[in-house]
Design a protein around this motif. Sequence first.
Motif: not given
Lengths: 198, 287
Positions: A28, A30-32, A34-35, A38, A80, A83-84, A108, A110, A112, A120
């Motif tokens: 989890f 990478s998902r956390i 990322r969220k 963002f 999720f 996280t929220m 949003h 980004l 680089v 990433g």
Amino acid sequence: MTKEQETELIKRIYTGDSQAENELFSQFDSRIVRKVRFSIGTNNEDWQDVVSEIQMALLNNLREGKFDVERGASLGTYVFGITMNKIRDYFKFMKKQEIMTPIQSEVHDLSVDDDPEIEGQEIRKMLRHLLEKLKIKYKEVLYLRYYEELSVAEISQKINLPPRRVSERINYAVKLLQKECEKEKLFSIFQGILIILI
Amino acid sequence: MKCELSNREQLIEDYVTGSLSQEEMDAFDEHCFNCDICFEELRLKEEMAALIKAEGKTIFSDYLAKQKVKRVGFVRSLIDKLPRLNLEWQIPQWVYAPVAVGAVAVVCFFIAKNTILPDRTGMIPQENYVVEQKETLEINEQEQLAESQQPVQKEETKHSTEKAQDKPKNVSGGAGGVDVRQLYAENFKTSPFMEEMVNSYSVRSYAITVLSPKIDENVKGNILFQWEEIEQAPIYLKILNNQAVELYSFKPENNQFLFTEKLKPGLYYWKLESEDDVLFVGKFFME
């Protein structure tokens, strides 16, 4: 992860298995990340603190047996939710500090090269290489879609190709990249093994 | 684990291009916490889009170079297709003199046509024509003004209007006469800048609903500017000519304004502005 695997993992964490905790985070993290990035802004340095808080809350809850598999919700949905909640807490805290405005404008956006997330960066390096290797016809649609930000209909007019074909070409290009990414990942794993063996 | 989403590719595309609402994005994020396939695809596409946006010109330099060559090649091929003329030997020198004489004759013919010919045909000279037309239009405008201000005298005014209409029949309005728009052609020319303003502000006038005059409406005499306003704020009404020069500025109350000044026939633009923003841009024709 299947339902059975999830149940097994949760049981192991509950019994204090540190290996199981690592497995949880490898699933989890990478998902956390990322969220969080963002949501609070990719250039916001607080992302690491927010992610740490989520990890701690998640681990404490699972160690204390607060997540009940029998209730029907999946582990992913549970993670999720935490996280929220933590992201909301962060915004509430920042609102109190009255410094929320500059953060929201970065959402949003980004960046680089300044990305501190090593994984990433590796993906980007690989992607850059693979994009350069694509055929011109795929480069054309990707460039027009994501650099010039044209709609599919506009691209269709510009390159004289039906809109359906444009969408297909974009999707096919992405699939090619995915496939090549998998290959590259396997190759790097293979390389790593070779280095260890030598 | 298999993903059951049938529209995954479209969802991810919409997510990456920012076409989803916040709720839809959160719902898809939740799905990605449970689905490896979607998460990997979303991450790849997101990274790819960001990378292309940041470094597209470098990564796709070969594609861009090819495009440039294509464009240059196209122009060159057009040039190549042009017939190659060697004027020195193809056209004998004796041809130049009659061609020059012919060109002068054509120019003289057009000058003569525009100046001498109207007199010969017995038509009214252009200048007198304009003056007479202007007078007629002023009479009409005065009558319409009186009509709007004094409804009791309507019958009398109507009678005089008929008279006035009888008088210019041969010179204006009718099928055989000359159109006002032809006489004041310069006043009816559009301003590209203002046209663009009309296009963008008449559509997105979210704070204001304009009741009159409508876009492109032909108006005569007094003009009633009327609108409905969502937010109560001081509003300024500005009237501009067809060259975007501001002629009048008013601060109307109660969302309406009766404009009683005389305007020459032509195209006019009008704006509604708040203290710091343009709320609406419209246009009308004064006939």
